[in-house]
Design a protein around this motif. Structure first.
Motif, PDB file in Angstrom:
ATOM      1  N   SER A  83       0.835  -1.213   0.000  1.00 57.85           N
ATOM      2  CA  SER A  83       0.000   0.000   0.000  1.00 57.85           C
ATOM      3  C   SER A  83       0.864   1.254   0.000  1.00 57.85           C
ATOM      4  O   SER A  83       0.556   2.231  -0.697  1.00 57.85           O
ATOM      5  CB  SER A  83      -0.917   0.003   1.223  1.00 57.85           C
ATOM      6  OG  SER A  83      -1.818  -1.075   1.184  1.00 57.85           O
ATOM      7  N   GLN A 139       1.148   4.365  -2.748  1.00 60.51           N
ATOM      8  CA  GLN A 139       1.146   5.799  -2.464  1.00 60.51           C
ATOM      9  C   GLN A 139       2.331   6.486  -3.151  1.00 60.51           C
ATOM     10  O   GLN A 139       2.202   7.606  -3.660  1.00 60.51           O
ATOM     11  CB  GLN A 139       1.191   6.022  -0.956  1.00 60.51           C
ATOM     12  CG  GLN A 139      -0.072   5.578  -0.238  1.00 60.51           C
ATOM     13  CD  GLN A 139       0.071   5.638   1.273  1.00 60.51           C
ATOM     14  OE1 GLN A 139       1.044   6.182   1.805  1.00 60.51           O
ATOM     15  NE2 GLN A 139      -0.897   5.076   1.982  1.00 60.51           N
ATOM     16  N   ASP A 155       1.393   6.825  -6.768  1.00 57.12           N
ATOM     17  CA  ASP A 155       0.414   7.899  -6.988  1.00 57.12           C
ATOM     18  C   ASP A 155       1.074   9.281  -6.929  1.00 57.12           C
ATOM     19  O   ASP A 155       0.732  10.174  -7.714  1.00 57.12           O
ATOM     20  CB  ASP A 155      -0.698   7.810  -5.948  1.00 57.12           C
ATOM     21  CG  ASP A 155      -1.544   6.554  -6.118  1.00 57.12           C
ATOM     22  OD1 ASP A 155      -1.555   5.996  -7.232  1.00 57.12           O
ATOM     23  OD2 ASP A 155      -2.182   6.133  -5.129  1.00 57.12           O
ATOM     24  N   LYS A 156       2.009   9.445  -6.001  1.00 63.15           N
ATOM     25  CA  LYS A 156       2.700  10.727  -5.878  1.00 63.15           C
ATOM     26  C   LYS A 156       3.533  11.017  -7.118  1.00 63.15           C
ATOM     27  O   LYS A 156       3.505  12.133  -7.662  1.00 63.15           O
ATOM     28  CB  LYS A 156       3.591  10.725  -4.646  1.00 63.15           C
ATOM     29  CG  LYS A 156       4.331  12.033  -4.426  1.00 63.15           C
ATOM     30  CD  LYS A 156       5.187  11.991  -3.166  1.00 63.15           C
ATOM     31  CE  LYS A 156       5.941  13.297  -2.969  1.00 63.15           C
ATOM     32  NZ  LYS A 156       6.803  13.260  -1.755  1.00 63.15           N
TER      33      LYS A 156
END
Length: 275
Positions: free
Chosen positions: A239, A243, A246-247
């Motif tokens: 997870s 992240q 996504d960043k």
């Protein structure tokens, strides 16, 4: 109207630096496997012997940027990192690998601001490679960590790629996207891990394509963790990797849900190989 092209020659690095310094607009090329049309002024480095030298040290290997991918493959797994060999073998076909060079693969990742990172980028990033440049003005040398490389500096010539040859307990490379060519759906995934006494001591995760992911903070979360990893730790770390993806995607204004899914699936798979 005839479109004239001028090809300059150099037998060694000294002649090459002289030409670069004195010929305005001169562009360096290697195997030319990524060039559809030659620039107005070019100089080829592929046959300069000094740029094809390979030296083996105790904990790393120095490879000249004019070394072809086939020549890298010929080193074999006993003398070169496994993920570097797997990455080189995934590029094009036999004929392309005979022409394509290490330096060309590196520099092609920075042709413009939207360039997709080429196949060897992720392995070099994960392995902690360094690049050595020679200044065309004073011939002084400067060394740059690959993680800081954003394209060849002005008036600098890439003369060496230094690659650590550590032993890894887990070494995983996967090429994503279409085979045989690079597109916005292409990326290379690398995962490396070392253990000692059933404890994780080093973890390296890298993804490179339309976006680049390599996060020291993320990697450090697994250091000192005892194996085998629990299902919860695997899920939590996966997870956190999502992240990080996504960043990076947000910062580059890139969106590809399939690539994200593949990245996370490979991350989880890699963690499950730690036993």
């Amino acid at each position: 109207m005839q479109n004239n092209k001028t090809i300059f020659l150099a037998k060694n690095i000294s002649e090459l630096l002289y030409q670069i310094k004195n010929v305005s607009g001169l562009e360096i090329v290697g195997g030319c496997t990524l060039i559809k049309s030659l620039p107005e002024k070019t100089i080829c480095v592929r046959d300069i012997a000094e740029l094809k030298v390979i030296n083996f040290r105790e904990r790393f290997i120095d490879i000249g940027p004019a070394t072809t991918l086939s020549e890298i493959l010929n080193l074999g797994k006993d003398r070169a990192p496994q993920i570097l060999l797997e990455a080189a073998e995934s590029v094009g076909n036999y004929f392309v690998r005979n022409m394509a060079t290490l330096g060309g693969n590196i520099c092609a990742s920075f042709q413009n601001s939207k360039s997709v990172k080429r196949t060897l980028y992720a392995p070099l990033l994960a392995l902690g490679a360094t690049l050595k440049f020679r200044n065309t003005e004073n011939q002084m040398s400067v060394t740059l960590p690959f993680s800081k490389f954003e394209g060849a500096p002005q008036k600098q010539l890439l003369v060496n790629v230094r690659i650590p040859t550590d032993d890894w307990d887990v070494s995983i490379f996967r090429r994503l996207g279409p085979k045989g060519f690079c597109s916005e759906d292409s990326a290379a995934f690398c995962f490396l891990a070392k253990t000692s006494g059933g404890v994780l001591t080093t973890v390296k995760l890298a993804l490179a394509g339309p976006i680049v992911i390599q996060n020291n903070e993320l990697e450090s979360k697994l250091l000192g963790v005892r194996l085998p990893l629990s299902a919860k730790r695997i899920q939590d770390w996966t997870s956190a990797a999502g992240q990080a993806y996504d960043k990076a995607a947000e910062e580059s204004a890139f969106s590809n849900s399939l690539l994200r899914e593949e990245f996370l699936a490979l991350t989880k798979y890699s963690l499950n190989q730690l036993t």
